[in-house]
Enzyme design. Structure first.
Site, PDB file in Angstrom:
ATOM      1  CG  HIS A 178    -176.545   7.819  12.737  1.00 11.11           C
ATOM      2  ND1 HIS A 178    -175.897   7.678  13.941  1.00 11.11           N
ATOM      3  CD2 HIS A 178    -175.869   8.774  12.067  1.00 11.11           C
ATOM      4  CE1 HIS A 178    -174.866   8.508  13.998  1.00 11.11           C
ATOM      5  NE2 HIS A 178    -174.834   9.193  12.865  1.00 11.11           N
ATOM      6  CE1 TYR A 235    -169.537  14.249  15.522  1.00 14.30           C
ATOM      7  CE2 TYR A 235    -169.924  12.443  14.005  1.00 14.30           C
ATOM      8  CZ  TYR A 235    -170.373  13.559  14.676  1.00 14.30           C
ATOM      9  OH  TYR A 235    -171.666  13.993  14.500  1.00 14.30           O
ATOM     10  CD  GLU A 254    -172.087  10.090  15.116  1.00 17.29           C
ATOM     11  OE1 GLU A 254    -173.042  10.557  15.753  1.00 17.29           O
ATOM     12  OE2 GLU A 254    -172.056  10.062  13.865  1.00 17.29           O
ATOM     13  CG  HIS A 268    -172.003   8.994   9.083  1.00 20.73           C
ATOM     14  ND1 HIS A 268    -170.939   8.724   9.907  1.00 20.73           N
ATOM     15  CD2 HIS A 268    -172.871   9.732   9.824  1.00 20.73           C
ATOM     16  CE1 HIS A 268    -171.133   9.279  11.086  1.00 20.73           C
ATOM     17  NE2 HIS A 268    -172.307   9.899  11.062  1.00 20.73           N
ATOM     18  CD  GLU A 269    -176.189  11.281   8.830  1.00 13.82           C
ATOM     19  OE1 GLU A 269    -175.145  11.912   9.039  1.00 13.82           O
ATOM     20  OE2 GLU A 269    -176.984  10.987   9.741  1.00 13.82           O
ATOM     21  CG  HIS A 327    -174.164  19.037   9.906  1.00 13.66           C
ATOM     22  ND1 HIS A 327    -172.893  19.309   9.439  1.00 13.66           N
ATOM     23  CD2 HIS A 327    -174.074  17.912  10.629  1.00 13.66           C
ATOM     24  CE1 HIS A 327    -172.064  18.385   9.893  1.00 13.66           C
ATOM     25  NE2 HIS A 327    -172.743  17.530  10.612  1.00 13.66           N
ATOM     26  CB  ALA A 328    -175.769  14.694   7.042  1.00 13.90           C
ATOM     27  CG  HIS A 376    -170.401  18.670  15.114  1.00 15.03           C
ATOM     28  ND1 HIS A 376    -170.078  18.914  13.790  1.00 15.03           N
ATOM     29  CD2 HIS A 376    -170.978  17.458  15.128  1.00 15.03           C
ATOM     30  CE1 HIS A 376    -170.461  17.888  13.061  1.00 15.03           C
ATOM     31  NE2 HIS A 376    -171.003  16.995  13.838  1.00 15.03           N
TER      32      HIS A 376
HETATM   33  C1  LIG Z   1    -172.318  13.214   9.128  1.00 15.86           C
HETATM   34  C2  LIG Z   1    -172.378  13.752  10.289  1.00 15.86           C
HETATM   35  C3  LIG Z   1    -173.679  13.839  11.014  1.00 15.86           C
HETATM   36 SE1  LIG Z   1    -173.773  12.748  12.569  1.00 15.86          SE
HETATM   37  C4  LIG Z   1    -171.180  14.404  10.923  1.00 15.86           C
HETATM   38  O1  LIG Z   1    -171.365  15.432  11.552  1.00 15.86           O
HETATM   39  N1  LIG Z   1    -169.933  13.886  10.816  1.00 15.86           N
HETATM   40  C5  LIG Z   1    -169.556  12.619  10.165  1.00 15.86           C
HETATM   41  C6  LIG Z   1    -168.051  12.546  10.261  1.00 15.86           C
HETATM   42  C7  LIG Z   1    -167.567  13.659  11.118  1.00 15.86           C
HETATM   43  C8  LIG Z   1    -168.769  14.600  11.365  1.00 15.86           C
HETATM   44  C9  LIG Z   1    -168.552  15.932  10.639  1.00 15.86           C
HETATM   45  O2  LIG Z   1    -169.132  16.108   9.569  1.00 15.86           O
HETATM   46  O3  LIG Z   1    -167.777  16.758  11.157  1.00 15.86           O
HETATM   47 ZN   LIG Z   2    -173.352  10.593  12.597  1.00 16.44          ZN
END
Ligand SMILES: C=C(C[SeH])C(=O)N1CCC[C@H]1C(=O)O
Ligand SMILES: [Zn+2]
Length: 596
Positions: free
Chosen positions: A353, A489, A377, A349-350, A319-320, A479
């Protein structure tokens, strides 16, 4: 006397801050070692480092209490003491703190290492979420195949986490109480420093819901046209048909649902593959965008230490994520990049950060954070709103489309809407669910069916097969398994449009009522004025309450849906007319089946 203690307090807190910065660096290195090479030894080492550090944190916490910081004159000093007076999970005994970390790392490593069998070849059982299942799920238009991947993933990643999750809730709530919170829900919400956070979330949903309902009704019709009666005309949409394991983004079904199918589609996945894009090239393009705004280039260590492709020799948390090692030069991203539109966005997105880390790295360590979690975010996504504009994609050669006409513009807003609008009820559901869990209003025996009641009520989706309390579908989302708060988010997807609108005005790209300077066409690329305005907000970190930071960029002091609603207004009007034309039922009745 007061003066002496404030003067002593200043010396003390800045010395403590330096000590804490070194500790965060050490903790980050241990956590990186574990999540970039999931082994028992690395997990044990990470937990041991965290236990060592918690001793130091407890001792410092005791010292902080000796200062009457609430009476200090200096705002910054008071704010630093206030933040350091929150000990966190290490307020638990070593034994309980260790157990809490074991429960979370157990869920996270299960999520990261879960493998399921292929639909087409039942003997091939080494499919991981990234890239395998994600790829299959994004491409397939076979409801039975999609159902297979949905059911198997939710069994492997979700149900298996139920025990750890239930134990984690109890211990994490104990930690909350030791920090003078009722429960974890109140602790998480305190991060937003407003007394009515949950009411604000509800108000934002009321503002956006009419738009979402129109989009939902339109997409349900298109899916019904394609898949037939498996999609009801007036009920929730089966969650496995929306192109994403969690139905949180519907971008993968754009090709057969978009308003004007005969209009040329911008397919940057194909364009990137045709042009032999690599993961590195995506990162270099993102870095170049930030530099074009007069923001900061990625430092040398970023390029040396980041992991941007999935290793083949070990298990990692794919997971990024973006990492600040609190030494002013070591910043990293870890993600399992694939060459497609989704990761083009994720990369921005990353990188957002990382840019935030770079902009506030001069702050005391305790202020090296987002103004609130949603701000962190929102940075990369805000940049990505410019990057995904047709104008920008033409500029970088990822689209050969011609100038906009009305229908192309609706297609473009639709493409953005099935990513940004549909995400909101999903994000809202995830933490409404966990608020109830932490408050105890949702007991363990009701976890799964309550989760689905919320998903049906807010998102208008239902599971593809019946569910029971043997399942625990919430943990099939990273998450929930990794104990990452999610309201950030929801906040981000609202405020990023407030940020985007302000930046577009600074860039001279958006002028209200000027049809040649529409928000949907805005691309702030190379605008130093926009970049400087953004930097002024990012440099603040969490040194001031977030309304002060938001005001610096947008002039507004509250999160409001007006930016998003203004951006999508033409789409809202088009969807309303189209749904009237086809006589769609707007909204959804409860599901035809009692699936839980
Ligand atoms: C890219 C990330 C790492 Se902070 C992320 O979890 N995001 C980005 C958008 C929503 C959420 C998800 O993937 O559920
Ligand atoms: Zn993020």
């Amino acid at each position: 006397d007061l003066e002496a203690s404030e003067h002593e307090g200043r010396d003390y807190i800045f010395q403590l801050d330096r000590v804490m910065g070194a500790m965060k660096n050490r903790a980050g290195i241990a956590e990186w070692a574990y999540t970039s090479n999931i082994t028992k030894e690395n997990e044990d080492n990470w937990i041991q480092v965290r236990l060592d550090l918690s001793k130091q944190e407890k001792q410092s916490w005791e010292e902080t209490k000796m200062y009457k910081w609430q009476d200090f004159q200096d705002f910054t000093l008071r704010r630093m003491f206030k933040k350091y007076s929150l000990l966190g999970a290490s307020a638990l005994s070593d034994e309980k703190y260790g157990k809490l970390m074991r429960y979370v790392s157990g869920m996270e490593s299960n999520y990261a290492t879960s493998k399921i069998c292929s639909y087409k070849d039942q003997s091939k059982c080494d499919l991981a979420l990234e890239p395998d299942i994600t790829q299959e799920f994004s491409m397939s238009q076979d409801p039975e195949e999609l159902k297979h991947y949905w059911v198997e993933w939710h069994k492997a990643a979700g149900a298996k986490a139920r025990h750890n999750f239930t134990e984690y809730v109890n211990l994490y709530n104990e930690a909350a109480k030791l920090n003078d919170f009722q429960n974890v829900a109140d602790w998480w919400q305190s991060e937003y420093e407003v007394s009515d956070f949950e009411q604000q979330l509800a108000k934002l949903w009321e503002d956006v819901k009419p738009l979402y309902q129109q989009l939902h009704a339109y997409v349900r019709k298109k899916l019904r046209d394609k898949y037939g009666d498996v999609v009801s005309a007036r009920g929730p949409i089966p969650a496995h048909l929306l192109g994403n394991m969690w139905a949180q983004s519907w971008s993968n079904i754009e090709s057969f649902t978009r308003p004007y199918p005969d209009k040329k589609e911008i397919d940057i996945t194909q364009a990137m593959r045709d042009q032999n894009y690599t993961a590195l090239k995506m990162f270099q393009m993102s870095d170049e965008f930030f530099r074009s705004l007069n923001l900061t280039a990625m430092p040398e260590k970023f390029w040396q230490n980041s992991i941007i492709e999935k290793p083949t020799d070990r298990d990692i948390v794919c997971h990024a994520s973006a990492w600040d090692f609190f030494d002013g030069e070591d910043f990293r991203i870890k993600q399992c990049t694939t060459i497609d539109k989704e990761f083009f966005e994720t990369t921005h997105h990353e990188m957002g950060h990382i840019q935030y880390f770079l902009q506030y790295k001069h702050q005391p360590f305790i202020f090296r954070d987002g103004a609130n979690p949603g701000f962190h975010e929102a940075v990369g996504d805000t940049i990505a709103l410019s990057v995904s504009s047709p104008k920008h994609l033409r500029r970088v050669g990822l689209s050969t489309g011609n100038a906009e006409d009305e229908q192309t513009e609706i297609n473009q807003l639709y493409k953005m809407g099935i990513d940004k609008i549909v995400f909101l009820p999903f994000a809202y559901t995830l933490d409404l669910f966990r608020y109830g869990v932490f408050r105890g209003t949702t007991p363990p025996e009701d976890y799964n069916c309550h989760y689905w009641r919320l998903r049906e009520m807010l998102q208008g989706v239902e599971p593809p097969v019946n569910r029971t309390e043997d399942d625990f579908d919430a943990a099939a989302k990273y998450h929930i398994a990794a104990n990452v708060e999610y309201a950030r988010y929801y906040v981000s997807f609202i405020i990023q449009f407030q940020f985007h609108r302000a930046l577009c005005q600074f860039a001279g790209e958006y002028i209200p009522e000027d049809l040649n300077k529409k928000l949907v066409d805005c691309d702030i690329y190379q605008s130093v004025a926009a970049g400087n305005a953004l930097a002024n907000m990012l440099k603040m970190g969490s040194s001031k309450p977030w309304p002060d930071a938001m005001e610096v960029l947008t002039g507004q002091r509250a999160m409001k849906a007006d930016g998003l609603l203004e951006y999508f207004r033409p789409l809202h009007e088009w969807l309303t007319a189209e749904n009237q034309r086809t006589g769609e039922f707007i909204g959804w009745e409860s599901s035809r089946t009692q699936y839980c």
